[in-house]
Write a protein that holds these residues in place. Structure first.
Motif, mmCIF file in Angstrom:
data_model
loop_
_atom_site.group_PDB
_atom_site.id
_atom_site.type_symbol
_atom_site.label_atom_id
_atom_site.label_comp_id
_atom_site.label_asym_id
_atom_site.label_seq_id
_atom_site.Cartn_x
_atom_site.Cartn_y
_atom_site.Cartn_z
ATOM 1 N N LYS A 11 6.027 0.657 -6.922
ATOM 2 C CA LYS A 11 5.760 -0.511 -6.076
ATOM 3 C C LYS A 11 4.267 -0.709 -5.851
ATOM 4 N N GLY A 12 3.445 0.158 -6.468
ATOM 5 C CA GLY A 12 2.006 -0.004 -6.350
ATOM 6 C C GLY A 12 1.444 0.447 -5.015
ATOM 7 N N VAL A 13 2.162 1.314 -4.313
ATOM 8 C CA VAL A 13 1.676 1.819 -3.027
ATOM 9 C C VAL A 13 0.505 2.766 -3.269
ATOM 10 N N ASP A 14 -0.570 2.607 -2.520
ATOM 11 C CA ASP A 14 -1.746 3.478 -2.613
ATOM 12 C C ASP A 14 -1.398 4.837 -2.017
ATOM 13 N N LEU A 15 -1.182 5.817 -2.867
ATOM 14 C CA LEU A 15 -0.728 7.125 -2.390
ATOM 15 C C LEU A 15 -1.812 7.860 -1.600
ATOM 16 N N SER A 183 8.471 -5.759 3.091
ATOM 17 C CA SER A 183 9.116 -6.399 1.933
ATOM 18 C C SER A 183 9.330 -5.417 0.783
ATOM 19 N N ASP A 184 8.558 -4.322 0.757
ATOM 20 C CA ASP A 184 8.697 -3.328 -0.308
ATOM 21 C C ASP A 184 9.763 -2.280 -0.006
ATOM 22 N N CYS A 185 10.084 -2.105 1.282
ATOM 23 C CA CYS A 185 10.983 -1.009 1.672
ATOM 24 C C CYS A 185 12.354 -1.125 1.014
#
Length: 202
Positions: A11-15, A183-185
């Motif tokens: 999802k492109g989350v900044d880890l 919206s990503d959850c």
């Protein structure tokens, strides 16, 4: 476990940012306890012990609420004026004691605290309430029931639905605290086939 690393990456989350937010969460005693009890609740849910899972979940909820919100109800301006007038008419030798007692804040009832959670979850909460409109009321009732040693068997199904839906809302709240967009959850839950990634009707 809230979600997997792979699902977050897809999802492109900044880890890096997420890890930083997680460390901040863990350094907050209330939030850290909330997350621990929440994960315990999820694990116990898998065993079928609804009431024990709910007890852990409500412990998580109380800690989460204490970290994010005021736990007291503010007096209205009119009531504040009345209280000041009462204190001014109290004999001077008792004024400090009366002021201290009247100044105690009223604790928020559980249903008001639950509404606070619904408010911060935003649109995801709206979807849950669309199929379980009495969730806040049912959760308050469930909290009162499990406080007794022998909760009513007849309402166990209702407590189960409260458990699943409240877990769903709190999972969203935790992920939002970690910087994941609401919206990503849902997409993340679907990707990992999360066993507790759905909500249920009442």
């Amino acid at each position: 476990m809230l979600v997997t690393r792979t699902a977050l990456e897809e999802k492109g989350v900044d880890l890096t940012a997420l890890l930083s937010a997680y460390l901040e969460l863990k350094n907050n005693p209330k939030l850290s306890d909330a997350l621990e009890h929440f994960l315990e609740s999820q694990a116990i849910t898998g065993t079928g012990d609804v009431d024990e899972a709910l007890r852990r979940l409500f412990n998580a909820f109380e800690n989460l609420h204490a970290a994010l919100f005021s736990g007291t109800v503010e007096d209205s301006r009119e009531l504040g004026t009345v209280l000041k007038e009462l204190i001014s008419q109290t004999p001077e030798e008792h004024r400090d004691e009366v002021s201290r007692r009247l100044g105690r804040k009223k604790q928020k009832p559980i249903k008001q605290k639950l509404q606070d959670l619904v408010d911060i979850c935003g649109e995801p909460a709206t979807r849950v309430l669309a199929i379980h409109p009495t969730l806040v009321s049912d959760a308050g009732d469930a909290r009162n029931e499990i406080a007794h040693t022998n909760p009513r068997t007849a309402s166990r199904w209702k407590r189960h639905n409260v458990l699943i839906n409240l877990q769903w809302l709190m999972r969203h709240a935790f992920l939002q605290l970690l910087g994941v967009q609401p919206s990503d959850c849902d997409d993340i839950f679907r990707q990992v086939g999360h066993p507790f990634g759905q909500y249920v009707g009442h």
